[in-house]
Design a protein around this motif. Sequence first.
Motif, PDB file in Angstrom:
ATOM      1  N   ALA A 167       0.808  -1.223   0.000  1.00  0.00           N
ATOM      2  CA  ALA A 167       0.000   0.000   0.000  1.00  0.00           C
ATOM      3  C   ALA A 167       0.839   1.270   0.000  1.00  0.00           C
ATOM      4  O   ALA A 167       0.354   2.337  -0.393  1.00  0.00           O
ATOM      5  CB  ALA A 167      -0.939  -0.004   1.214  1.00  0.00           C
ATOM      6  N   GLU A 168       2.108   1.191   0.456  1.00  0.00           N
ATOM      7  CA  GLU A 168       2.959   2.388   0.535  1.00  0.00           C
ATOM      8  C   GLU A 168       3.930   2.496  -0.640  1.00  0.00           C
ATOM      9  O   GLU A 168       4.825   3.352  -0.627  1.00  0.00           O
ATOM     10  CB  GLU A 168       3.763   2.364   1.843  1.00  0.00           C
ATOM     11  CG  GLU A 168       2.927   2.547   3.093  1.00  0.00           C
ATOM     12  CD  GLU A 168       2.312   3.938   3.156  1.00  0.00           C
ATOM     13  OE1 GLU A 168       3.012   4.920   2.853  1.00  0.00           O
ATOM     14  OE2 GLU A 168       1.121   4.038   3.499  1.00  0.00           O
ATOM     15  N   LEU A 169       3.774   1.647  -1.665  1.00  0.00           N
ATOM     16  CA  LEU A 169       4.724   1.619  -2.782  1.00  0.00           C
ATOM     17  C   LEU A 169       4.754   2.971  -3.503  1.00  0.00           C
ATOM     18  O   LEU A 169       3.711   3.505  -3.891  1.00  0.00           O
ATOM     19  CB  LEU A 169       4.342   0.509  -3.763  1.00  0.00           C
ATOM     20  CG  LEU A 169       5.400   0.122  -4.801  1.00  0.00           C
ATOM     21  CD1 LEU A 169       6.651  -0.422  -4.123  1.00  0.00           C
ATOM     22  CD2 LEU A 169       4.831  -0.924  -5.773  1.00  0.00           C
ATOM     23  N   ARG A 170       5.975   3.518  -3.694  1.00  0.00           N
ATOM     24  CA  ARG A 170       6.131   4.827  -4.350  1.00  0.00           C
ATOM     25  C   ARG A 170       6.881   4.727  -5.678  1.00  0.00           C
ATOM     26  O   ARG A 170       6.723   5.576  -6.533  1.00  0.00           O
ATOM     27  CB  ARG A 170       6.902   5.789  -3.440  1.00  0.00           C
ATOM     28  CG  ARG A 170       6.400   5.846  -1.997  1.00  0.00           C
ATOM     29  CD  ARG A 170       4.967   6.332  -1.906  1.00  0.00           C
ATOM     30  NE  ARG A 170       4.456   6.255  -0.549  1.00  0.00           N
ATOM     31  CZ  ARG A 170       4.549   7.234   0.345  1.00  0.00           C
ATOM     32  NH1 ARG A 170       5.162   8.350   0.039  1.00  0.00           N
ATOM     33  NH2 ARG A 170       4.047   7.083   1.551  1.00  0.00           N
ATOM     34  N   TRP A 171       7.756   3.722  -5.844  1.00  0.00           N
ATOM     35  CA  TRP A 171       8.489   3.561  -7.108  1.00  0.00           C
ATOM     36  C   TRP A 171       8.527   2.088  -7.459  1.00  0.00           C
ATOM     37  O   TRP A 171       8.956   1.254  -6.672  1.00  0.00           O
ATOM     38  CB  TRP A 171       9.926   4.092  -6.984  1.00  0.00           C
ATOM     39  CG  TRP A 171      10.736   3.939  -8.256  1.00  0.00           C
ATOM     40  CD1 TRP A 171      10.291   4.105  -9.538  1.00  0.00           C
ATOM     41  CD2 TRP A 171      12.111   3.556  -8.367  1.00  0.00           C
ATOM     42  NE1 TRP A 171      11.317   3.864 -10.442  1.00  0.00           N
ATOM     43  CE2 TRP A 171      12.452   3.529  -9.752  1.00  0.00           C
ATOM     44  CE3 TRP A 171      13.114   3.247  -7.451  1.00  0.00           C
ATOM     45  CZ2 TRP A 171      13.719   3.214 -10.217  1.00  0.00           C
ATOM     46  CZ3 TRP A 171      14.384   2.930  -7.916  1.00  0.00           C
ATOM     47  CH2 TRP A 171      14.678   2.918  -9.280  1.00  0.00           C
ATOM     48  N   LEU A 172       8.043   1.771  -8.661  1.00  0.00           N
ATOM     49  CA  LEU A 172       8.036   0.398  -9.153  1.00  0.00           C
ATOM     50  C   LEU A 172       8.786   0.335 -10.474  1.00  0.00           C
ATOM     51  O   LEU A 172       8.492   1.078 -11.411  1.00  0.00           O
ATOM     52  CB  LEU A 172       6.595  -0.089  -9.362  1.00  0.00           C
ATOM     53  CG  LEU A 172       6.443  -1.430 -10.100  1.00  0.00           C
ATOM     54  CD1 LEU A 172       7.041  -2.558  -9.274  1.00  0.00           C
ATOM     55  CD2 LEU A 172       4.970  -1.700 -10.419  1.00  0.00           C
TER      56      LEU A 172
END
Length: 704
Positions: free
Chosen positions: A632-637
């Motif tokens: 839920a906190e992913l900022r860069w993939l």
Amino acid sequence: MQSDDVRICQQLLKNERCLVVLDDLGNDIEEMRNLLEEVKVILRNGSLLVLANQFQHMLLDLNVGFIVTLEHERAILNICYAEGDRINKGFLIHLRETFHMLGLDVRLLHKDEVMSDRTRLENAKVILCIISRTFSNGDLKSMFSDGDISSKIVHISYGSYPSTDESIPKPLFKMEVDFESNELDKGEFRKMVYTVVQTLKRHKEIMEPAEVDFPVGLAERSCDIEIDIQDCMRMSGKSLRCFGLVGMGGAGKTTLAMSIYNKIHSKFEGSFFSVNTRAEVQDKGSLGLVAVQKKIVMNLLKKEDVKINDVAHGKAVLADKLSNVNALVILDDVDDNRHLDALYKPLQSSLGPKSLVIITTRDRKILESAKPTKIFDIEGLDKEMSKWLFYWHAFMRPKPPVELEEVSERVIEACNGLPLALKVVGSHLYNVSDKSYWEESFTYLQKHKTEIFDVLRISFDRLDSEEKEAFLDICCFLIDENEDLACAVLNACYGMGRTYLHELQNKCLLTTYVDKRKKDVIRRIRVHDQLRHMGRRIIREERRDRAWDEETANDILQDERAPASLRGLSVWSHIPLPVEASHSGSLPQLSHGVTCLPRLRILVVKDNMSKSASTEQRRFCPHYIFNNVRCAELRWLRWEGDPFQELPRGLRSTKLGSCGATSKPYKRTAHGKATEIAALGYERLQRVDGIGHDDFYFMIAYRS
């Protein structure tokens, strides 16, 4: 041409006397022999054929009747100043060292010397004049017989004696320096240096060591090395020569090698500088070695692309394609005999007899196995040089305030002459006027001065909490990334990207460099390997919240507590995650048995198409694990070789703010804000359903 075409050309040109120029012949002798035979068949009647090539051995092998060798002019910079005006010695040395690092020959000329013999400046392309108390604009004007001097003058007003004579033409560049009232303006100084280098038409040829704002001791330390190299080049040897630079990390080996490269590279048919070889290979394994092999061939032969399948194939390509090329190659930071086997040995067997290889390393045994002509020990700076380097970083002046002079000397002594420590500690104390803080810093350094990690740590500990996190993210995931991408990632994670990069750069914790390998000039992130080691050591021993390779992933993810605090993860797509971390029971639970990584902000999955896991192992690979993990906190993939038909729901974080690209054969995909994707060159944007973010898109860009 077909045989009929040759006959037609013969007929058309049988009565013509032709001039034909073949430019850039390359290094394939058989191909060129065949071409010349066909051209000779066509040309008659005293025609003239001119061949132009960077490789002299090609012209010799083709039995060319007459060879003209064109050499680069020496890049000379004349610096004129008045000796009696008490111009700070440290500032003059700073000028000399800066331009020396960029490969220029620097001449310091007193005003009286020039006035008594004006021929000294007759052929100068650029002159740097320091206007001071007894060196006026009128004196400057009288040095030249012609009226137009603006095309060659760079003008520095030193002290409180600004230029007021309007009759002097506008110079190439003008800056003011007054250490009594202001510190050095680094931005203006850089612009002045760029103007000089560009005027001398050297800006496209030099290595740009962006992290070296204040080179100190370069000219003195490189003198012996350059003399030996020049002697070597004058000798008619039968094989290439190799020199080694050995010293501890942070001693200045890379900067010194860059200075030597800039000074002599134009004397060779081709040149290449492999920066941070160890880091390149360490992060990418055999793929990193293949990448370096490709760069060597592409740079020396000026080719756009070279196909290399693996390390063994790369050795064969180097040995074949670079045969008899007289080149300069610098292999920086080599720490493994495998590096020598893959890079140096094929060069040793193929390059021409006037070639030169320079290897920098921390391991003397590595150098000795290469059997170099000579090994140079790169030691720390002496006391005087250490002072100048520290003062520039701590005060932006060549001398300290009187009240900090004594404690400065003690801090300098605690840095043991190590350039990296002097830079980082000096930057740490910059703008700090509280003497008690300086005393505390000295006490800390005195206690930890035997361990470089602890000396550098003093600067890290002074960062605020989010600056620390940003620095650790960079150390683990963003080294060598595009600066714009790094800004986007940090902005997504912490709300500020450019600001944090600027702050970390001011503290000498990171630098940027220009990548000229592609048509578009790209500025990338660089961190000195000692600083990178410090950051990663903090992760391993204290934080345990980031994993940047297989080793750290295996170490950290086997700890049952780690997934709950994991902030960043970089893994290979074909390598299974540790079984302990892969079982649903080891990850924090959401409802209905769905697992989660509640703090994960950065996820990078690298693709290696040449390897695959066994059927049994596949269920523990990232592809399968992240189908069922919520982030839920992913900022860069970034997921290379994207295996998904559509983005898994667990990775569709509403906070995802930066994009990643894949490498599918026929399409590339990216996820992120529309403005950020567009900035990276993508065109067609398409909404992702179910993410709930007004400006979040899933993009597909088809290759032509």
